[in-house]
Design a protein around this motif. Structure first.
Motif, PDB file in Angstrom:
ATOM      1  N   LEU A  51      -2.884  -5.994 -16.518  1.00  0.00           N
ATOM      2  CA  LEU A  51      -3.929  -5.955 -15.364  1.00  0.00           C
ATOM      3  C   LEU A  51      -3.154  -6.644 -14.238  1.00  0.00           C
ATOM      4  CD1 LEU A  51      -6.890  -7.380 -17.575  1.00  0.00           C
ATOM      5  CD2 LEU A  51      -6.545  -5.092 -16.444  1.00  0.00           C
ATOM      6  N   PHE A  52      -2.311  -7.994 -14.448  1.00  0.00           N
ATOM      7  CA  PHE A  52      -1.680  -8.288 -13.119  1.00  0.00           C
ATOM      8  C   PHE A  52      -0.567  -7.316 -12.837  1.00  0.00           C
ATOM      9  CE2 PHE A  52       0.970 -11.639 -11.418  1.00  0.00           C
ATOM     10  CZ  PHE A  52       0.262 -12.248 -10.481  1.00  0.00           C
ATOM     11  N   GLY A  53       0.111  -6.707 -13.545  1.00  0.00           N
ATOM     12  CA  GLY A  53       1.228  -5.705 -13.063  1.00  0.00           C
ATOM     13  C   GLY A  53       0.659  -4.662 -12.320  1.00  0.00           C
ATOM     14  N   VAL A  54      -0.719  -4.056 -12.661  1.00  0.00           N
ATOM     15  CA  VAL A  54      -1.072  -2.997 -12.019  1.00  0.00           C
ATOM     16  C   VAL A  54      -1.707  -3.536 -10.519  1.00  0.00           C
ATOM     17  CG1 VAL A  54      -3.189  -1.449 -12.005  1.00  0.00           C
ATOM     18  CG2 VAL A  54      -1.805  -1.784 -13.736  1.00  0.00           C
ATOM     19  N   ALA A  55      -2.337  -4.874 -10.355  1.00  0.00           N
ATOM     20  CA  ALA A  55      -2.968  -5.482  -9.162  1.00  0.00           C
ATOM     21  C   ALA A  55      -1.628  -5.661  -8.174  1.00  0.00           C
ATOM     22  CB  ALA A  55      -3.496  -6.526  -9.667  1.00  0.00           C
ATOM     23  N   ILE A  56      -0.515  -6.031  -8.911  1.00  0.00           N
ATOM     24  CA  ILE A  56       0.640  -6.386  -8.193  1.00  0.00           C
ATOM     25  C   ILE A  56       1.245  -5.067  -7.301  1.00  0.00           C
ATOM     26  CG2 ILE A  56       3.012  -7.111  -7.864  1.00  0.00           C
ATOM     27  CD1 ILE A  56       1.312  -9.306  -8.051  1.00  0.00           C
ATOM     28  N   VAL A  57       1.219  -3.919  -8.239  1.00  0.00           N
ATOM     29  CA  VAL A  57       1.737  -2.671  -7.674  1.00  0.00           C
ATOM     30  C   VAL A  57       0.751  -2.260  -6.710  1.00  0.00           C
ATOM     31  CG1 VAL A  57       2.022  -0.268  -8.398  1.00  0.00           C
ATOM     32  CG2 VAL A  57       3.283  -1.942  -9.808  1.00  0.00           C
ATOM     33  N   ARG A  58      -0.677  -2.487  -6.856  1.00  0.00           N
ATOM     34  CA  ARG A  58      -1.568  -1.940  -5.883  1.00  0.00           C
ATOM     35  C   ARG A  58      -1.413  -2.615  -4.793  1.00  0.00           C
ATOM     36  NH1 ARG A  58      -7.170  -0.838  -8.867  1.00  0.00           N
ATOM     37  NH2 ARG A  58      -6.928   1.452  -9.162  1.00  0.00           N
ATOM     38  N   GLY A  59      -1.137  -4.058  -4.929  1.00  0.00           N
ATOM     39  CA  GLY A  59      -0.968  -4.858  -3.633  1.00  0.00           C
ATOM     40  C   GLY A  59      -0.115  -4.571  -2.892  1.00  0.00           C
ATOM     41  N   PHE A  60       0.987  -4.155  -3.160  1.00  0.00           N
ATOM     42  CA  PHE A  60       2.078  -3.779  -2.466  1.00  0.00           C
ATOM     43  C   PHE A  60       1.808  -2.713  -1.293  1.00  0.00           C
ATOM     44  CE2 PHE A  60       5.426  -4.509  -5.778  1.00  0.00           C
ATOM     45  CZ  PHE A  60       5.719  -5.827  -5.509  1.00  0.00           C
ATOM     46  N   VAL A  61       0.568  -1.869  -1.388  1.00  0.00           N
ATOM     47  CA  VAL A  61       0.294  -1.096  -0.113  1.00  0.00           C
ATOM     48  C   VAL A  61      -0.497  -1.688   1.065  1.00  0.00           C
ATOM     49  CG1 VAL A  61       0.367   1.000  -1.991  1.00  0.00           C
ATOM     50  CG2 VAL A  61      -1.775  -0.632  -1.168  1.00  0.00           C
ATOM     51  N   VAL A  62      -0.699  -2.890   0.692  1.00  0.00           N
ATOM     52  CA  VAL A  62      -1.353  -3.687   1.778  1.00  0.00           C
ATOM     53  C   VAL A  62      -0.370  -4.633   2.326  1.00  0.00           C
ATOM     54  CG1 VAL A  62      -3.491  -5.387   2.384  1.00  0.00           C
ATOM     55  CG2 VAL A  62      -3.559  -3.646   0.652  1.00  0.00           C
ATOM     56  N   PRO A  63      -0.183  -4.377   3.917  1.00  0.00           N
ATOM     57  CA  PRO A  63       0.468  -5.540   4.394  1.00  0.00           C
ATOM     58  C   PRO A  63       0.146  -7.072   4.166  1.00  0.00           C
ATOM     59  CG  PRO A  63       0.167  -3.743   5.912  1.00  0.00           C
ATOM     60  CD  PRO A  63      -0.879  -3.588   4.670  1.00  0.00           C
ATOM     61  N   LYS A  64       0.832  -7.772   4.421  1.00  0.00           N
ATOM     62  CA  LYS A  64       0.628  -9.318   4.351  1.00  0.00           C
ATOM     63  C   LYS A  64      -0.595  -9.831   5.315  1.00  0.00           C
ATOM     64  CE  LYS A  64       4.520 -11.257   1.752  1.00  0.00           C
ATOM     65  NZ  LYS A  64       5.699 -12.240   1.867  1.00  0.00           N
ATOM     66  N   GLU A  65      -0.541  -9.441   6.462  1.00  0.00           N
ATOM     67  CA  GLU A  65      -1.190  -9.944   7.474  1.00  0.00           C
ATOM     68  C   GLU A  65      -2.586  -9.083   7.486  1.00  0.00           C
ATOM     69  OE1 GLU A  65       1.444  -6.371   8.935  1.00  0.00           O
ATOM     70  OE2 GLU A  65       1.699  -8.546   8.086  1.00  0.00           O
ATOM     71  N   GLU A  66      -2.973  -8.141   6.572  1.00  0.00           N
ATOM     72  CA  GLU A  66      -4.053  -7.649   6.335  1.00  0.00           C
ATOM     73  C   GLU A  66      -4.784  -8.158   5.242  1.00  0.00           C
ATOM     74  OE1 GLU A  66      -4.101  -3.394   6.163  1.00  0.00           O
ATOM     75  OE2 GLU A  66      -2.657  -3.106   8.071  1.00  0.00           O
ATOM     76  N   GLN A  67      -4.099  -8.949   4.398  1.00  0.00           N
ATOM     77  CA  GLN A  67      -4.930  -9.459   3.139  1.00  0.00           C
ATOM     78  C   GLN A  67      -5.818 -10.510   3.208  1.00  0.00           C
ATOM     79  OE1 GLN A  67      -1.676 -10.784   0.650  1.00  0.00           O
ATOM     80  NE2 GLN A  67      -1.005  -8.508   0.190  1.00  0.00           N
ATOM     81  N   TRP A  68      -5.569 -11.458   4.291  1.00  0.00           N
ATOM     82  CA  TRP A  68      -6.622 -12.463   4.398  1.00  0.00           C
ATOM     83  C   TRP A  68      -7.762 -11.807   5.146  1.00  0.00           C
ATOM     84  CZ3 TRP A  68      -8.378 -16.800   2.825  1.00  0.00           C
ATOM     85  CH2 TRP A  68      -9.102 -17.331   3.357  1.00  0.00           C
ATOM     86  N   PRO A  69      -7.742 -11.212   6.127  1.00  0.00           N
ATOM     87  CA  PRO A  69      -9.009 -10.260   6.665  1.00  0.00           C
ATOM     88  C   PRO A  69      -9.737  -9.367   5.681  1.00  0.00           C
ATOM     89  CG  PRO A  69      -7.177 -10.160   8.119  1.00  0.00           C
ATOM     90  CD  PRO A  69      -6.550 -10.858   6.946  1.00  0.00           C
ATOM     91  N   ALA A  70      -8.948  -8.847   4.994  1.00  0.00           N
ATOM     92  CA  ALA A  70      -9.523  -7.915   3.740  1.00  0.00           C
ATOM     93  C   ALA A  70     -10.538  -8.894   2.862  1.00  0.00           C
ATOM     94  CB  ALA A  70      -8.726  -7.067   3.190  1.00  0.00           C
ATOM     95  N   PHE A  71      -9.753 -10.170   2.687  1.00  0.00           N
ATOM     96  CA  PHE A  71     -10.657 -11.063   1.730  1.00  0.00           C
ATOM     97  C   PHE A  71     -11.960 -11.643   2.221  1.00  0.00           C
ATOM     98  CE2 PHE A  71     -11.419 -15.519   0.222  1.00  0.00           C
ATOM     99  CZ  PHE A  71     -11.624 -15.325  -0.953  1.00  0.00           C
ATOM    100  N   ARG A  72     -11.867 -11.897   3.731  1.00  0.00           N
ATOM    101  CA  ARG A  72     -12.834 -12.199   4.613  1.00  0.00           C
ATOM    102  C   ARG A  72     -14.045 -11.188   4.592  1.00  0.00           C
ATOM    103  NH1 ARG A  72     -14.185 -16.905   5.272  1.00  0.00           N
ATOM    104  NH2 ARG A  72     -15.188 -16.693   7.350  1.00  0.00           N
ATOM    105  N   CYS A  73     -13.694  -9.965   4.404  1.00  0.00           N
ATOM    106  CA  CYS A  73     -14.697  -8.681   4.434  1.00  0.00           C
ATOM    107  C   CYS A  73     -15.274  -8.729   3.246  1.00  0.00           C
ATOM    108  CB  CYS A  73     -14.028  -7.704   4.699  1.00  0.00           C
ATOM    109  SG  CYS A  73     -13.263  -7.548   6.179  1.00  0.00           S
TER     110      CYS A  73
END
Length: 167
Positions: A51-73
Protein backbone atom coordinates in the motif's frame (compact mmCIF):
# COMPACT_ATOMS: atom_id res chain seq x y z
CA UNK A 1 -11.12 11.75 -8.15
CA UNK A 2 -11.00 8.23 -9.54
CA UNK A 3 -12.45 5.43 -7.49
CA UNK A 4 -9.07 3.61 -7.30
CA UNK A 5 -7.59 6.46 -5.26
CA UNK A 6 -10.53 6.36 -2.85
CA UNK A 7 -10.35 2.57 -2.45
CA UNK A 8 -6.58 2.72 -1.93
CA UNK A 9 -6.93 5.46 0.68
CA UNK A 10 -9.83 3.68 2.38
CA UNK A 11 -7.96 0.39 2.76
CA UNK A 12 -4.75 2.08 3.92
CA UNK A 13 -6.57 4.44 6.28
CA UNK A 14 -8.76 1.70 7.75
CA UNK A 15 -5.85 -0.67 8.37
CA UNK A 16 -3.77 2.20 9.75
CA UNK A 17 -6.53 3.25 12.15
CA UNK A 18 -6.98 -0.34 13.32
CA UNK A 19 -3.25 -0.73 13.97
CA UNK A 20 -2.93 2.59 15.79
CA UNK A 21 -6.00 1.83 17.92
CA UNK A 22 -4.66 -1.62 18.83
CA UNK A 23 -1.27 -0.06 19.65
CA UNK A 24 -3.01 2.46 21.91
CA UNK A 25 -4.79 -0.38 23.72
CA UNK A 26 -1.41 -1.74 24.85
CA UNK A 27 -1.16 1.33 27.11
CA UNK A 28 -4.09 0.07 29.19
CA UNK A 29 -3.30 -2.06 32.24
CA UNK A 30 -3.21 -5.80 31.77
CA UNK A 31 -1.95 -7.88 28.88
CA UNK A 32 -3.82 -8.03 25.58
CA UNK A 33 -4.38 -11.35 23.83
CA UNK A 34 -2.11 -10.42 20.92
CA UNK A 35 0.56 -12.50 19.24
CA UNK A 36 4.24 -11.63 19.66
CA UNK A 37 5.85 -8.54 18.19
CA UNK A 38 7.47 -10.53 15.38
CA UNK A 39 4.13 -11.79 14.10
CA UNK A 40 2.54 -8.35 14.42
CA UNK A 41 5.44 -6.67 12.62
CA UNK A 42 5.26 -9.27 9.84
CA UNK A 43 1.55 -8.73 9.32
CA UNK A 44 1.94 -4.97 9.54
CA UNK A 45 4.77 -4.85 7.03
CA UNK A 46 3.01 -7.28 4.70
CA UNK A 47 0.11 -4.81 4.55
CA UNK A 48 2.24 -1.68 4.59
CA UNK A 49 4.78 -2.33 1.84
CA UNK A 50 2.33 -2.83 -1.05
CA UNK A 51 0.00 0.00 0.00
CA UNK A 52 2.76 2.45 0.89
CA UNK A 53 4.81 1.50 -2.19
CA UNK A 54 1.90 2.11 -4.55
CA UNK A 55 1.15 5.44 -2.84
CA UNK A 56 4.77 6.55 -3.28
CA UNK A 57 4.82 5.53 -6.94
CA UNK A 58 1.53 7.31 -7.56
CA UNK A 59 2.80 10.34 -5.65
CA UNK A 60 5.77 10.79 -7.99
CA UNK A 61 3.46 12.21 -10.67
CA UNK A 62 2.46 15.16 -8.49
CA UNK A 63 5.05 17.95 -8.16
CA UNK A 64 5.85 18.97 -4.58
CA UNK A 65 4.49 22.47 -4.98
CA UNK A 66 1.06 21.07 -5.93
CA UNK A 67 0.73 18.66 -2.99
CA UNK A 68 -0.24 21.13 -0.27
CA UNK A 69 -2.89 22.89 -2.43
CA UNK A 70 -4.28 19.44 -3.33
CA UNK A 71 -4.50 18.56 0.36
CA UNK A 72 -6.28 21.85 1.05
CA UNK A 73 -8.86 20.99 -1.64
CA UNK A 74 -9.95 17.89 0.28
CA UNK A 75 -13.07 18.31 2.45
CA UNK A 76 -12.36 19.65 5.93
CA UNK A 77 -13.48 16.49 7.74
CA UNK A 78 -11.11 14.41 5.58
CA UNK A 79 -8.21 16.74 6.37
CA UNK A 80 -9.01 16.57 10.07
CA UNK A 81 -9.36 12.77 10.06
CA UNK A 82 -6.03 12.29 8.27
CA UNK A 83 -4.25 14.74 10.56
CA UNK A 84 -5.70 13.07 13.68
CA UNK A 85 -4.75 9.61 12.44
CA UNK A 86 -1.17 10.66 11.68
CA UNK A 87 -0.89 12.52 14.98
CA UNK A 88 -2.31 9.59 16.96
CA UNK A 89 0.13 7.20 15.31
CA UNK A 90 3.09 9.40 16.14
CA UNK A 91 1.88 10.00 19.71
CA UNK A 92 1.28 6.31 20.45
CA UNK A 93 4.68 5.42 19.06
CA UNK A 94 6.39 8.06 21.21
CA UNK A 95 4.60 7.08 24.44
CA UNK A 96 6.73 4.55 26.21
CA UNK A 97 4.44 3.65 29.08
CA UNK A 98 6.41 2.16 31.95
CA UNK A 99 10.18 2.13 31.55
CA UNK A 100 11.48 -1.17 30.21
CA UNK A 101 15.07 -2.31 30.27
CA UNK A 102 15.04 -4.74 27.38
CA UNK A 103 13.45 -5.90 24.19
CA UNK A 104 12.38 -9.10 22.43
CA UNK A 105 10.65 -10.77 25.40
CA UNK A 106 10.28 -14.54 25.19
CA UNK A 107 9.81 -17.61 27.32
CA UNK A 108 12.69 -20.09 27.16
CA UNK A 109 12.67 -23.30 29.14
CA UNK A 110 9.90 -21.97 31.37
CA UNK A 111 11.84 -18.79 32.25
CA UNK A 112 10.98 -15.24 31.24
CA UNK A 113 13.83 -13.65 29.31
CA UNK A 114 14.46 -10.34 27.58
CA UNK A 115 17.34 -9.10 25.49
CA UNK A 116 19.01 -6.38 27.58
CA UNK A 117 20.91 -3.55 25.91
CA UNK A 118 21.01 -1.06 28.80
CA UNK A 119 23.65 -0.26 31.40
CA UNK A 120 26.59 -1.50 29.32
CA UNK A 121 25.22 -5.04 29.27
CA UNK A 122 24.17 -6.82 26.13
CA UNK A 123 22.59 -10.25 26.13
CA UNK A 124 19.74 -12.35 27.44
CA UNK A 125 18.68 -11.90 31.06
CA UNK A 126 16.13 -13.65 33.23
CA UNK A 127 13.38 -11.33 34.46
CA UNK A 128 10.18 -11.62 36.43
CA UNK A 129 6.76 -12.04 34.84
CA UNK A 130 5.82 -8.37 35.33
CA UNK A 131 8.96 -7.13 33.55
CA UNK A 132 8.38 -9.69 30.79
CA UNK A 133 4.83 -8.39 30.23
CA UNK A 134 6.00 -4.74 30.15
CA UNK A 135 8.65 -5.52 27.54
CA UNK A 136 6.21 -7.58 25.49
CA UNK A 137 3.62 -4.78 25.46
CA UNK A 138 6.27 -2.22 24.51
CA UNK A 139 7.37 -4.41 21.60
CA UNK A 140 3.76 -4.92 20.49
CA UNK A 141 3.09 -1.18 20.65
CA UNK A 142 6.00 -0.39 18.34
CA UNK A 143 5.15 -3.28 16.02
CA UNK A 144 1.65 -1.87 15.54
CA UNK A 145 2.15 1.90 15.73
CA UNK A 146 4.92 2.18 13.13
CA UNK A 147 3.10 0.37 10.28
CA UNK A 148 -0.16 2.08 11.32
CA UNK A 149 1.41 5.50 10.96
CA UNK A 150 2.94 4.56 7.59
CA UNK A 151 -0.47 3.36 6.39
CA UNK A 152 -2.03 6.66 7.49
CA UNK A 153 0.63 8.43 5.44
CA UNK A 154 -0.16 6.20 2.46
CA UNK A 155 -3.85 7.10 2.73
CA UNK A 156 -2.98 10.79 2.87
CA UNK A 157 -0.64 10.61 -0.11
CA UNK A 158 -3.17 8.61 -2.12
CA UNK A 159 -5.88 11.22 -1.56
CA UNK A 160 -3.48 14.07 -2.34
CA UNK A 161 -2.45 12.38 -5.58
CA UNK A 162 -6.05 11.69 -6.58
CA UNK A 163 -7.08 15.27 -5.89
CA UNK A 164 -4.11 16.69 -7.81
CA UNK A 165 -4.82 14.45 -10.80
CA UNK A 166 -8.49 15.49 -10.76
CA UNK A 167 -7.53 19.13 -10.85
Amino acid sequence: MRRSFLVHAGIAGGLGALMVLTAALTLLPGPLPLPGAGVLMGVGLAATFPLFGVAIVRGFVVPKEEQWPAFRCLPGWVQLTLALLLGAGIAVNMVRGEEVRGQDAQIRDGRYQVFVTAQGKRGWADVGRDEYLRVRESDQRSALAIPGTLLAGAATLSLITGEARRA
